[in-house]
Design an enzyme around this catalytic site. Structure first.
Site, short mmCIF file in Angstrom:
data_model
loop_
_atom_site.label_atom_id
_atom_site.label_comp_id
_atom_site.label_asym_id
_atom_site.label_seq_id
_atom_site.Cartn_x
_atom_site.Cartn_y
_atom_site.Cartn_z
N LYS A 98 0.82 -1.21 0.00
CA LYS A 98 0.00 0.00 0.00
C LYS A 98 0.86 1.27 0.00
O LYS A 98 0.44 2.31 -0.46
CB LYS A 98 -0.93 0.03 1.21
CG LYS A 98 -1.87 -1.17 1.36
CD LYS A 98 -2.85 -1.32 0.23
CE LYS A 98 -4.02 -2.23 0.58
NZ LYS A 98 -3.66 -3.64 0.70
C1 LIG Z 1 -4.24 -4.81 0.33
C2 LIG Z 1 -3.39 -6.01 0.29
C3 LIG Z 1 -3.62 -7.02 -0.66
C4 LIG Z 1 -4.78 -6.98 -1.62
O1 LIG Z 1 -4.67 -5.93 -2.54
P1 LIG Z 1 -5.96 -5.43 -3.35
O2 LIG Z 1 -5.51 -4.23 -4.09
O3 LIG Z 1 -7.01 -5.12 -2.32
O4 LIG Z 1 -6.35 -6.56 -4.22
C5 LIG Z 1 -2.75 -8.09 -0.70
N1 LIG Z 1 -1.73 -8.19 0.19
C6 LIG Z 1 -1.49 -7.24 1.10
C7 LIG Z 1 -0.36 -7.43 2.05
C8 LIG Z 1 -2.30 -6.11 1.18
O5 LIG Z 1 -2.04 -5.18 2.10
#
Ligand SMILES: *Cc1c(COP(=O)(O)O)cnc(C)c1O
Length: 494
Positions: free
Chosen positions: A109
């Site tokens: 993120k």
């Molecule tokens: C948010 C997240 C995901 C999923 O990503 P999306 O964009 O919601 O599909 C996968 N792994 C981690 C560690 C995340 O923080």
């Protein structure tokens, strides 16, 4: 480049307006009117991450002056990231891991949320907004912390994060509850991520409440992947990963690769789809789910059916049944048919499911991993290659193994590695045979560091002695009331 809502294509707006609004008033998500192409991609192989980010983002954020966009990029991808490449690519066995977790909060993120605050600040300037911006965010664990970190103490902006009280890892929770910054608010709700996300979406669509906030000089925006300002920056690392393979002579120019993405809200994999549409030679987009396998069923059958119980798993950032960004995919694969999208989204609310023609999903392969599969994958890759995966990345690895078995496809493959294993110490440690009984989270993490011979990331070791600052809890029905309290705006019903 103009942006339109997936549910109404008649009102185009600029990229900066789309970033500020976050979500369209009609409930749809903003999408670019077309997906731009990049010619002669191989020629970019010597570009560093920032240069590549500039080339890609300048095609989408066209109402930002180029020098301003460059500043945003320089301020985002700096030494907040512990690796100079920003996203290192590692060969492990016969696959490549693109590690997206070397930012300040140790999850992917950070890739978008380190730049979104800069983009939003500039967007406010471009549009001469004389309101304070309130970022409302629902989080399944990682977005919340990354957004708090990115927006803490940014002038003119307040950020409120809602997380499912029992649906995040201990480390994720502590990361959020210890967040400093007088403009930050963190709330645990007595529901799951879908409740939090629906609550936030409902508040955005509550025109009375939006007008009431406006009277009090506030405007709402979003840091979730529904914001186009998050999606676009995520395209960059797919290009960067591909070009790293090319630069290192691991693939030929124009050779196709597979991409495996552990998926929850369909944001990260949608960015890979955009990269493919822009011309990046991608063979299959492999969509990996945990036991909340609503997307696996969708890709296999064309039926999206949310009528099932949400399961809490060891990959909490993927514990989602309503994958918001799928709405954008529906828009693109239907050739931009906003009436079709609106009908499908209405059916999902009314009936709990919808169906499309699955032949439109040929770019994708979908499967899922059980809890047992996550553990055995973590254990196997550690035993065979001395590489340690977090549970989300392990979901992707497990699904990739299934894909290979089913298809015998040996196209070179990048798995995106979305979090540091130290964020999910309990599951990772127990998977590789560390005895976790009677150990607290930090003891477990120390044992994990010893066994794997990897240093504990500072962002986690520092956490141990940090003071909890936030202790707000609420029912999912009371989110609006708490926002009023935080913003000191009295009660809308008064
Ligand atoms: C948010 C997240 C995901 C999923 O990503 P999306 O964009 O919601 O599909 C996968 N792994 C981690 C560690 C995340 O923080």
């Amino acid at each position: 480049m103009e942006y339109i809502s997936t549910r109404n294509k008649t009102i185009p707006i600029s990229s900066s307006e789309a970033i500020i609004q976050g979500i369209s008033k009609d409930g749809g998500l903003f999408v670019p009117i077309n997906i731009p192409k990049i010619e002669n991609i191989g020629a970019l192989k010597e570009a560093d991450y920032k240069e590549l980010a500039f080339i890609i983002m300048s095609k989408f954020f066209t109402d930002f002056e180029l020098s301003i966009l460059k500043n945003c990029i320089n301020n985002a991808y700096d030494n907040k990231f512990s690796e100079k490449e920003i996203v290192p690519l590692l060969k492990v066995g016969d696959v490549f891991f693109l590690e997206l977790f070397h930012g300040p909060t140790l999850a992917f993120k950070d890739m978008a949320l380190s730049i979104l605050p800069h983009l939003l600040k500039e967007a406010i300037n471009i549009n001469k907004i004389d309101r304070e911006v309130v970022i409302l965010t629902a989080t399944s664990g990682d977005t919340g912390k990354a957004a708090l970190e990115g927006f803490a103490n940014v002038g003119g902006i307040k950020i409120i994060v809602f997380f499912p009280e029992d649906g995040v890892s201990k480390i994720q929770k502590k990361q959020m509850l210890t967040q400093e910054g007088s403009n930050t608010f963190v709330v645990g709700i007595d529901g799951n991520f879908d409740d939090a996300q629906n609550g936030v979406k409902g508040i955005f669509n509550d025109q009375n409440f939006v007008r009431f906030l406006d009277k009090n000089k506030y405007i709402l925006s979003s840091a979730n992947s529904i914001n186009i300002g998050r999606l676009i920056p995520q395209i960059v690392y797919y290009f960067y990963g591909y070009l790293t393979l090319l630069r290192e002579g691991k693939i030929e120019d124009n050779e196709k690769i597979n991409i495996v993405v552990p998926t929850g809200n369909f944001g990260n994999i949608l960015a890979a789809y955009y990269a493919k549409e822009m011309g990046l030679p991608i063979n299959k987009l492999i969509c990996a789910s945990n036991e909340n396998n609503v997307l696996t069923d969708f890709i296999k059958t064309g039926i999206y059916d949310k009528r099932r119980e949400l399961i809490l798993t060891s990959s909490p950032s993927m514990d989602i049944l309503i994958s918001s960004n799928l709405e954008r995919l529906l828009f693109h694969i239907s050739g931009g048919d906003s009436i079709f999208v609106k009908n499908k989204m209405d059916e999902l609310v009314k009936d709990g499911y919808y169906k499309i023609d699955k032949s439109n999903l040929k770019d994708f392969y979908g499967s899922y991993s059980t809890e047992e599969g996550i553990s055995s994958s973590i254990n196997k890759v550690f035993a065979e290659n001395n590489y340690i995966m977090d549970p989300h990345t392990a979901v992707a690895y497990n699904v990739y193994e299934k894909y290979k078995e089913e298809t015998c496809d040996n196209t070179k493959t990048i798995i995106v590695s979305t979090a540091s294993p130290f964020k999910f110490g309990t599951k990772v440690a127990s998977s590789i045979g560390i005895d976790i009984k009677n150990k607290d989270e930090f003891n477990i993490i120390e044992a994990l560091a010893t066994k794997t011979d990897i240093e504990i990331p500072k962002a986690i070791s520092n956490l141990k002695d940090k003071e909890v600052i936030h202790n707000n809890k609420c029912n999912k029905e009371d989110m609006k009331g708490l926002i009023e309290k935080f913003l000191e705006v009295g009660d809308i019903d008064d």
